[in-house]
Design an enzyme around this catalytic site. Sequence first.
Site, PDB file in Angstrom:
ATOM      1  N   HIS A  33      24.985  31.196  16.426  1.00 35.81           N
ATOM      2  CA  HIS A  33      25.178  32.135  17.718  1.00 35.81           C
ATOM      3  C   HIS A  33      23.979  32.053  18.502  1.00 35.81           C
ATOM      4  CE1 HIS A  33      28.704  33.616  16.136  1.00 35.81           C
ATOM      5  NE2 HIS A  33      28.294  34.059  15.211  1.00 35.81           N
ATOM      6  N   ASP A  74      34.628  29.722  14.004  1.00 36.69           N
ATOM      7  CA  ASP A  74      34.239  31.187  13.789  1.00 36.69           C
ATOM      8  C   ASP A  74      35.284  31.929  13.021  1.00 36.69           C
ATOM      9  OD1 ASP A  74      32.614  33.328  12.908  1.00 36.69           O
ATOM     10  OD2 ASP A  74      31.904  33.581  15.104  1.00 36.69           O
TER      11      ASP A  74
HETATM   12 ZN    ZN Z   1      30.288  34.034  11.494  1.00 37.80          ZN
END
Ligand code: ZN
Length: 341
Positions: free
Chosen positions: A204, A255
């Site tokens: 991220h 994800d």
């Molecule tokens: Zn994750």
Amino acid sequence: MPPAETRRLALPGFVNAHSHAFQRRLRGRAEGGDFWAWREVMLAEAERQTPETVRSEYAKTYAEMRDAGYTVVGEFHYLGVDEAFAAAAAADEAGIELTLLLSAYARGGLPRFRQESSTAYVEQVEQLRGRGVRVGVAPHSVRACPADWLEEIGRYAAAEELPLHVHADEQPREIEECLAEHGVRPIELLGRTGCLGPRTTVVHATHASEAELDLLAETGARVCVCPTTEANLGDGFVPVAALCDRGIGICIGSDSNVRIDPLEELRELEGTARRAAGRRNVIAVGSLLCFGSDEGAAALGLDEWPDASVDLDHPSLRGVDEGDLLNALVFGCGADVLEPG
Ligand SMILES: [Zn+2]
């Protein structure tokens, strides 16, 4: 007459460097609320998983990934060791390469996520390696792992030359909590505890500060962006240009698996960069494809991985000039034009 042979273009297979396969079941659910409300629903889904559900459900999700042109997956796994073996068996069945990123979890989450100590965690990693599972270490986050765990895991990963993946800077609250506990931001804490280096992938980094990005560049760490999930969860905008300006390696992950489409991840990434810059072609298509394959493979510790192929006769590519093919692929196609190699 037999049908004419379909024309195909071979490409390096796409690499899904960050997956939580069980979250595939959450798509369409828990809309409304913020990240933390979504997390409650996610925890309930995690709680009901067993080795049997992982074995059968992951095989289906991994088959979807394989059909979408991903030939490798990095499964960031925090459901337990028996379930980790089940995930590896599911990947075998689906015909996709897997690196099992075993999560270290000291506090918070569910009891099933946690190990008693960082030593017990390393023993779990060794158990998987001993039975031939390709692994990476994955302190879940600075929320879940205190500094002494990060230090031991960082040391172990360096000594064993294993990939190290960790979530960081996805949500502002995590940064505030880290500042309150440690007086530094999450990526700074990772640096201080020996967790940053060329085999590190920070997942991220949505809200990373300039100083944190500098630290990633200095240490050669990568960032795994997960654009469709980050959009779905309202995480914020990945600082694409700031990453590229510093030469930080970028890879992609599906994800939460709300979407399984490497082209859509890359398009969303470049779309974010274009909106921010107010112009087109911020990242060259060759670089985007490299983010989608080579960088992900490197993040998962692979030198070689299977190819994927593009169906050149697919309607989405009809009438496209040869020189525009790769741009048309990323900006005008869905994963249905891709197949395993
Ligand atoms: Zn994750």
